[in-house]
Design a protein around this motif. Structure first.
Motif, mmCIF file in Angstrom:
data_model
loop_
_atom_site.group_PDB
_atom_site.id
_atom_site.type_symbol
_atom_site.label_atom_id
_atom_site.label_comp_id
_atom_site.label_asym_id
_atom_site.label_seq_id
_atom_site.Cartn_x
_atom_site.Cartn_y
_atom_site.Cartn_z
ATOM 1 N N PHE A 186 -15.804 181.925 23.797
ATOM 2 C CA PHE A 186 -16.241 180.894 24.171
ATOM 3 C C PHE A 186 -15.333 180.109 24.818
ATOM 4 N N TYR A 187 -15.619 179.627 26.158
ATOM 5 C CA TYR A 187 -14.438 178.841 27.024
ATOM 6 C C TYR A 187 -13.870 177.691 26.284
ATOM 7 N N SER A 188 -12.871 177.555 25.946
ATOM 8 C CA SER A 188 -12.027 176.333 25.392
ATOM 9 C C SER A 188 -10.734 176.628 25.711
ATOM 10 N N THR A 189 -9.672 175.547 25.627
ATOM 11 C CA THR A 189 -8.376 175.386 25.917
ATOM 12 C C THR A 189 -7.806 174.533 24.678
ATOM 13 N N THR A 190 -6.538 174.904 24.418
ATOM 14 C CA THR A 190 -5.803 173.802 23.527
ATOM 15 C C THR A 190 -5.155 172.722 23.980
ATOM 16 N N ARG A 191 -5.272 172.594 25.374
ATOM 17 C CA ARG A 191 -4.608 171.443 25.991
ATOM 18 C C ARG A 191 -5.232 170.265 25.744
ATOM 19 N N SER A 192 -5.157 169.643 24.698
ATOM 20 C CA SER A 192 -5.797 168.379 24.190
ATOM 21 C C SER A 192 -5.208 167.236 25.013
ATOM 22 N N GLU A 193 -4.094 167.359 25.745
ATOM 23 C CA GLU A 193 -3.655 166.096 26.575
ATOM 24 C C GLU A 193 -4.647 166.003 27.746
ATOM 25 N N LEU A 194 -5.343 166.817 28.010
ATOM 26 C CA LEU A 194 -6.384 166.570 29.013
ATOM 27 C C LEU A 194 -7.592 165.922 28.571
ATOM 28 N N LYS A 195 -7.639 165.425 27.412
ATOM 29 C CA LYS A 195 -8.922 164.929 26.782
ATOM 30 C C LYS A 195 -9.340 163.653 27.599
ATOM 31 N N PRO A 196 -8.599 162.791 27.811
ATOM 32 C CA PRO A 196 -9.022 161.306 28.596
ATOM 33 C C PRO A 196 -9.714 161.784 29.873
ATOM 34 N N MET A 218 -40.419 166.515 27.294
ATOM 35 C CA MET A 218 -39.415 166.326 26.414
ATOM 36 C C MET A 218 -38.358 167.437 27.122
ATOM 37 N N ALA A 219 -36.976 166.897 26.981
ATOM 38 C CA ALA A 219 -35.878 167.754 27.249
ATOM 39 C C ALA A 219 -34.646 167.618 26.429
ATOM 40 N N GLY A 220 -33.572 168.437 26.614
ATOM 41 C CA GLY A 220 -32.319 168.224 25.754
ATOM 42 C C GLY A 220 -31.035 168.192 26.674
ATOM 43 N N ILE A 221 -29.950 167.568 25.999
ATOM 44 C CA ILE A 221 -28.781 167.450 26.619
ATOM 45 C C ILE A 221 -27.684 168.385 25.785
ATOM 46 N N TYR A 222 -27.139 168.942 26.381
ATOM 47 C CA TYR A 222 -25.876 169.966 25.615
ATOM 48 C C TYR A 222 -24.703 169.551 26.437
ATOM 49 N N ILE A 223 -23.674 169.028 25.436
ATOM 50 C CA ILE A 223 -22.160 168.602 26.031
ATOM 51 C C ILE A 223 -21.498 169.628 25.542
ATOM 52 N N HIS A 224 -20.791 170.252 26.518
ATOM 53 C CA HIS A 224 -19.462 171.180 25.956
ATOM 54 C C HIS A 224 -18.176 170.354 25.872
ATOM 55 N N ILE A 225 -17.607 170.673 24.610
ATOM 56 C CA ILE A 225 -16.250 169.936 24.435
ATOM 57 C C ILE A 225 -15.237 171.033 24.251
ATOM 58 N N PRO A 226 -14.615 171.470 25.372
ATOM 59 C CA PRO A 226 -13.733 172.693 25.528
ATOM 60 C C PRO A 226 -12.306 172.414 24.723
ATOM 61 N N PHE A 227 -12.309 171.758 23.794
ATOM 62 C CA PHE A 227 -10.996 171.767 23.324
ATOM 63 C C PHE A 227 -10.942 172.342 21.745
ATOM 64 N N CYS A 228 -10.015 173.108 21.470
ATOM 65 C CA CYS A 228 -9.649 173.704 20.312
ATOM 66 C C CYS A 228 -8.306 173.473 19.889
ATOM 67 N N LYS A 229 -8.238 173.450 18.562
ATOM 68 C CA LYS A 229 -6.601 173.260 18.219
ATOM 69 C C LYS A 229 -5.934 174.629 18.275
ATOM 70 N N THR A 230 -6.481 175.619 17.632
ATOM 71 C CA THR A 230 -6.004 176.826 17.992
ATOM 72 C C THR A 230 -7.311 177.825 18.368
ATOM 73 N N ARG A 231 -6.873 178.790 18.729
ATOM 74 C CA ARG A 231 -8.115 179.898 19.119
ATOM 75 C C ARG A 231 -8.222 181.058 17.946
ATOM 76 N N CYS A 232 -9.630 181.231 17.738
ATOM 77 C CA CYS A 232 -9.730 182.183 16.735
ATOM 78 C C CYS A 232 -9.847 183.476 17.368
ATOM 79 N N ILE A 233 -9.303 184.675 16.845
ATOM 80 C CA ILE A 233 -9.262 185.999 17.575
ATOM 81 C C ILE A 233 -10.453 186.299 18.034
ATOM 82 N N TYR A 234 -11.901 186.237 17.502
ATOM 83 C CA TYR A 234 -12.944 186.745 17.872
ATOM 84 C C TYR A 234 -13.796 186.179 18.996
ATOM 85 N N CYS A 235 -13.130 184.851 19.279
ATOM 86 C CA CYS A 235 -13.988 183.983 20.088
ATOM 87 C C CYS A 235 -13.977 184.269 21.612
#
Ligand code: SF4
Length: 377
Positions: A20-30, A1-18
């Motif tokens: 994790f790797y993410s960006t607000t550049r949603s235009e890069l999604k496609p 058995m195995a697992g798959i993790y998919i990282h979605i690195p987009f956030c609308k805004t950034r929380c001040i404690y976080c």
């Protein structure tokens, strides 16, 4: 058995404690979705044909993706790995994304578990943390997921937040319990260097809760959730009977997983690897056909330490027979010697050859874990 993790690195805004790797550049999604599907396809061999039992979309904010994005990713996973054995498919979601329309759309996709970052039901604190939702939206979002047919909902809470009091934490717990969700994760706030909240602490604009209060909050958490019928199956995780997170449990049990996307980690028992934590670099490297990642060979001491560190945190404990068979008598003996004072003081116990933290031990688990770890002299 195995697992798959998919990282979605987009956030609308950034929380001040976080941190994790993410960006607000949603235009890069496609462009990102294309790169992600290419990585999923090209790394087919990593799981060596093991059936995929869990799929986890984490982030960032996976609920920033559209129906088309999800369909594209699921189509790739289905074609490359197959999804017949996939029993648990989780989407991490932010409450404010979970509109009636969005939850309805999610219910037509293979997801069968929603994990919602609520953090607290205190509106002033939610604002301070720069969360996009308020308490009422979070409560409504749980209701909408239910109405859309989700029977496995998890919520995340954070305690030890600035200005936290016993009363406020108890109110959060009561509210969480009243939602009757299947799973609750609760973490103490950590001030990670480089985050805005860390700077606020350094410049004395907020105060860290003291250690005594932290222990108190943790104790209240265990009492409230176990009284409400939740099983405390991992230091920070609670579930209704049988509803533990299969995906996270497989991390703790050393089951292989493939992690795709920037900063995602993968593990295939002998090595651990992690993709570059930059969306631009990630996409470019995938497009140019040489994925940028680092890898670490896990020697026997590393594997022993990981086994101890993860298994001791769970209610199942460390399987000592497995430790002896996998890492040898010397490391088994080392573990037993280091555990001995804690076994005598009642902070650890042996249950059917599984080494477990007792309720008392849970409160000092960091020190116990570090003592059980093997450090080469
Ligand atoms: S939404 Fe989640 S991943 Fe994004 S900044 Fe906030 S805590 Fe971090």
């Amino acid at each position: 058995m195995a697992g798959i993790y998919i990282h979605i690195p987009f956030c609308k805004t950034r929380c001040i404690y976080c941190d994790f790797y993410s960006t607000t550049r949603s235009e890069l999604k496609p462009r990102y979705i294309r790169a992600l599907c290419r990585e999923l396809t090209e790394r087919k061999e990593y799981l060596k044909g093991e059936a995929v039992e869990t799929i986890y979309f984490g982030g960032g904010t996976p609920s920033q993706l559209s129906e088309e994005d999800f369909k594209e990713i699921f189509k790739t996973i289905e074609q490359v790995y197959g999804m017949k054995e996939a029993k648990e498919i989780t989407l991490e979601a932010n409450p404010d994304d979970l509109t009636e329309e969005y939850t309805g759309m999610l219910s037509t996709l293979p997801f069968n578990r929603i994990s919602m970052g609520i953090q607290t039901f205190d509106d002033t604190t939610l604002q301070l943390l720069n969360r996009r939702h308020n308490a009422a939206q979070a409560i409504e979002a749980v209701g909408r997921c239910r109405r859309a047919g989700f029977r496995n909902i998890s919520i995340d809470l954070i305690y030890g937040l600035p200005g936290e009091t016993d009363e406020r934490w108890k109110r959060d717990l009561q509210q969480a319990v009243s939602l009757e969700v299947e799973h609750i994760s609760a973490y103490h706030l950590t001030y990670e260097e480089g985050t805005p909240i860390y700077s606020m602490l350094q410049s004395h604009r907020i105060r860290e809760v003291d250690e005594e209060s932290s222990v108190h909050f943790f104790s209240a958490l265990i009492d409230a959730l176990t009284a409400a019928g939740y099983k405390h199956y991992e230091i920070s995780n609670f579930c209704k009977p049988g509803m533990y997170s299969r995906h996270n449990t497989s991390y703790w049990r050393g089951i292989p997983y493939l992690g795709c996307g920037p900063s995602a980690h993968s593990f295939n028992t002998l090595t651990r690897e992690w993709n570059v934590a930059s969306l631009e670099k990630y996409m470019r490297s995938i497009e140019e056909g040489h994925r940028e990642f680092e890898t670490e060979y896990r020697d026997i001491a590393t594997r022993y330490n990981e086994c101890i560190m993860t298994a001791i945190r769970t209610m199942w404990g460390v399987p000592m027979q497995y430790v002896e068979q996998t890492f040898g008598t010397e490391l088994w003996q080392y573990c037993m010697d280091m555990a001995s004072p804690y076994l005598k003081s009642g902070k650890l116990e042996l249950k059917d050859d599984y080494l477990c933290l007792t309720r008392e031990g849970i409160f000092t688990s960091d020190g116990i874990i570090s003592d059980l770890m093997f450090v080469e002299e």
